[in-house]
Scaffold this motif. Structure first.
Motif, mmCIF file in Angstrom:
data_model
loop_
_atom_site.group_PDB
_atom_site.id
_atom_site.type_symbol
_atom_site.label_atom_id
_atom_site.label_comp_id
_atom_site.label_asym_id
_atom_site.label_seq_id
_atom_site.Cartn_x
_atom_site.Cartn_y
_atom_site.Cartn_z
ATOM 1 N N UNK A 295 -40.959 -7.147 13.363
ATOM 2 C CA UNK A 295 -40.851 -8.497 13.899
ATOM 3 C C UNK A 295 -39.676 -9.530 13.439
ATOM 4 N N UNK A 296 -39.294 -9.422 12.065
ATOM 5 C CA UNK A 296 -37.815 -9.888 11.864
ATOM 6 C C UNK A 296 -36.997 -9.604 12.751
ATOM 7 N N UNK A 297 -36.575 -8.407 13.138
ATOM 8 C CA UNK A 297 -35.557 -7.845 14.257
ATOM 9 C C UNK A 297 -35.877 -8.743 15.455
ATOM 10 N N UNK A 298 -37.034 -8.863 15.881
ATOM 11 C CA UNK A 298 -37.412 -9.393 17.341
ATOM 12 C C UNK A 298 -37.063 -10.763 17.255
ATOM 13 N N UNK A 299 -37.568 -11.520 16.329
ATOM 14 C CA UNK A 299 -37.431 -12.995 16.156
ATOM 15 C C UNK A 299 -35.896 -13.427 15.574
ATOM 16 N N UNK A 300 -35.127 -12.609 14.825
ATOM 17 C CA UNK A 300 -34.048 -13.086 14.400
ATOM 18 C C UNK A 300 -32.963 -12.218 14.488
ATOM 19 N N UNK A 301 -33.064 -11.173 14.996
ATOM 20 C CA UNK A 301 -31.938 -9.982 15.075
ATOM 21 C C UNK A 301 -31.637 -9.547 16.406
ATOM 22 N N UNK A 302 -31.615 -8.298 16.440
ATOM 23 C CA UNK A 302 -31.071 -7.775 17.718
ATOM 24 C C UNK A 302 -32.110 -7.969 18.852
ATOM 25 N N UNK A 303 -33.196 -8.188 18.584
ATOM 26 C CA UNK A 303 -34.436 -8.372 19.774
ATOM 27 C C UNK A 303 -34.667 -9.923 20.050
ATOM 28 N N UNK A 304 -33.913 -10.936 19.566
ATOM 29 C CA UNK A 304 -34.012 -12.128 19.791
ATOM 30 C C UNK A 304 -34.267 -12.841 21.233
ATOM 31 N N UNK A 305 -33.506 -11.830 22.173
ATOM 32 C CA UNK A 305 -33.507 -12.495 23.434
ATOM 33 C C UNK A 305 -34.493 -11.796 24.492
ATOM 34 N N UNK A 306 -34.963 -10.863 23.759
ATOM 35 C CA UNK A 306 -36.276 -10.030 24.806
ATOM 36 C C UNK A 306 -37.542 -10.330 24.522
ATOM 37 N N UNK A 307 -38.349 -9.934 25.464
ATOM 38 C CA UNK A 307 -39.723 -10.319 25.209
ATOM 39 C C UNK A 307 -40.694 -9.029 24.974
ATOM 40 N N UNK A 308 -39.973 -7.821 25.309
ATOM 41 C CA UNK A 308 -40.474 -6.333 24.863
ATOM 42 C C UNK A 308 -39.644 -5.351 24.269
ATOM 43 N N UNK A 309 -39.923 -4.917 23.140
ATOM 44 C CA UNK A 309 -38.852 -4.263 22.156
ATOM 45 C C UNK A 309 -39.724 -3.284 21.407
ATOM 46 N N UNK A 310 -39.010 -2.077 21.350
ATOM 47 C CA UNK A 310 -39.420 -1.131 20.343
ATOM 48 C C UNK A 310 -38.388 -1.037 19.539
ATOM 49 N N UNK A 311 -38.679 -0.959 18.231
ATOM 50 C CA UNK A 311 -37.751 -0.455 17.299
ATOM 51 C C UNK A 311 -38.124 0.976 16.226
ATOM 52 N N UNK A 312 -37.267 1.824 16.221
ATOM 53 C CA UNK A 312 -37.438 2.847 15.360
ATOM 54 C C UNK A 312 -36.522 2.783 14.167
ATOM 55 N N UNK A 313 -37.121 2.950 13.001
ATOM 56 C CA UNK A 313 -36.504 2.816 11.747
ATOM 57 C C UNK A 313 -36.124 4.240 11.074
ATOM 58 N N UNK A 314 -34.992 4.833 10.994
ATOM 59 C CA UNK A 314 -34.737 6.091 10.435
ATOM 60 C C UNK A 314 -34.172 6.213 9.134
ATOM 61 N N UNK A 315 -35.250 6.398 8.472
ATOM 62 C CA UNK A 315 -34.982 6.773 6.944
ATOM 63 C C UNK A 315 -35.352 7.915 6.512
ATOM 64 N N UNK A 316 -36.114 7.999 5.244
ATOM 65 C CA UNK A 316 -36.440 9.459 4.807
ATOM 66 C C UNK A 316 -37.717 9.692 5.895
ATOM 67 N N UNK A 317 -38.371 9.039 6.571
ATOM 68 C CA UNK A 317 -39.212 9.335 7.641
ATOM 69 C C UNK A 317 -38.911 8.430 8.755
ATOM 70 N N UNK A 318 -39.644 8.462 9.809
ATOM 71 C CA UNK A 318 -39.203 7.576 10.902
ATOM 72 C C UNK A 318 -40.597 6.446 11.043
ATOM 73 N N UNK A 319 -40.126 5.247 10.966
ATOM 74 C CA UNK A 319 -41.048 4.109 11.007
ATOM 75 C C UNK A 319 -40.611 3.414 12.392
ATOM 76 N N UNK A 320 -41.627 2.467 12.864
ATOM 77 C CA UNK A 320 -41.555 1.676 14.122
ATOM 78 C C UNK A 320 -42.327 0.459 14.196
#
Length: 315
Positions: A111-136
């Motif tokens: 949500x932070x990325x959607x509101x204030x980061x890379x996704x702030x100019x779109x309405x529909x977004x998927x984020x994948x976080x690649x760490x020890x596991x995979x979140x999203x």
């Protein structure tokens, strides 16, 4: 309106006062023990009281890994904390005179990325976080997707290989076993064992005793063929998973975050290529963008605070 975001990890708790533009005004960080729920509760209460001093706080958002119910109140299950059917919101509300929500940590960061980061100019977004596991996390029509029971968007457990590698969730073949930081280390070690382009990986492992994520990152940065091969394989799996997600969700944007994403286009290029190769009706299906996440360590607290502020505006 300022709100407080709290991000509970396995060994530490981070907290921050965040304004309506996503800026951090004040922050705090404290160690804690995942095996002691009462200590975690006490630490969160102490942090909120400390951060509230001299501030007019509208609400508190608490982010933690695990399944959170649809009312954002009860933690069904937390993998890193000894919580089972934990009424955490109720416990905090008894001790803090503020509106409170509990949120999954990946949802908060997304949500932070959607509101204030890379996704702030779109309405529909998927984020994948690649760490020890995979979140999203999923944002659809400007709204965070949680599912009917509140436990949706566990994107790391999308199955990509029938009867594949066993996953900690109990299933087999999840993308977490092929597209995570742990998977990258496994692939790099396999190349080191095989020799050939893995010779430098083998040399680093022999010198240090083990290969680490930092080792691979440094080798990628100097163009080592073995490290690049492992990263491209990882990107290929992630791209295939994104194609399946696009067929269902049709996002305008995929954001890739987490420590592995620091490789930038070296990771995004094989993701994009594999995505296009696997995309249903390629050539006729609109193609989303792929970007690296902009908010890194602060995403959890910023997202939790913003979600809490929005909740306070509705009550």
């Amino acid at each position: 309106m300022r709100a407080i975001g709290i991000d509970i990890g396995g060994t530490k708790i981070a907290g921050a006062v965040v304004d309506e533009l996503g800026h951090i005004i004040a922050h705090d960080r404290r160690p804690t023990s995942a095996s002691e729920p009462q200590v975690i509760e006490d630490t969160v209460v102490e942090m909120v009281k400390h951060l509230s001093q001299g501030e007019e706080i509208a609400a508190v958002g608490v982010a933690a890994a695990g399944f959170i119910d649809a009312s954002q109140s009860v933690v069904y299950y937390a993998p890193n904390i000894n919580w089972r059917e934990e009424p955490f919101r109720e416990k905090l509300e008894k001790r803090l005179d503020l509106p409170i929500i509990i949120e999954n940590d990946a949802n908060a960061a997304g949500w932070a990325e959607f509101r204030f980061g890379a996704g702030r100019l779109v309405s529909d977004m998927v984020i994948l976080t690649i760490g020890t596991g995979v979140g999203g996390a999923i944002v659809s029509g400007d709204r965070l997707f949680r599912g009917g029971f509140g436990a949706g968007a566990e994107l790391g457990h999308l199955r990509v290989v029938p009867n594949g590698l066993p996953c900690g969730c109990g299933a087999h073949g999840c993308i977490e076993q092929y597209g995570s930081g742990r998977a990258l280390l496994r692939m790099a070690n396999e190349l080191a064992d095989a020799g050939g382009i893995g010779q430098v990986l083998a040399s680093v492992r022999s010198r240090n005793g083990v290969l680490t994520g930092q080792d691979i990152s440094e080798l990628v940065s100097i163009g080592d063929p073995g490290a690049l091969s492992a990263l491209r394989t990882l990107g290929t799996w992630l791209g295939q998973a994104c194609a399946s997600l696009a067929a269902v969700l049709d996002p305008q944007l995929f954001v890739i975050g987490g420590g592995v994403a620091q490789s930038g286009d070296v990771l995004l290029d094989p993701i994009r290529l594999a995505f296009l190769e696997a995309l249903p009706a390629r050539g006729y299906h609109p193609e989303p963008e792929f970007r690296i996440a902009e908010l890194v360590n602060d995403a959890g607290v910023v997202g939790a605070a913003d979600l809490a502020r929005r909740y306070a505006e509705t009550i």
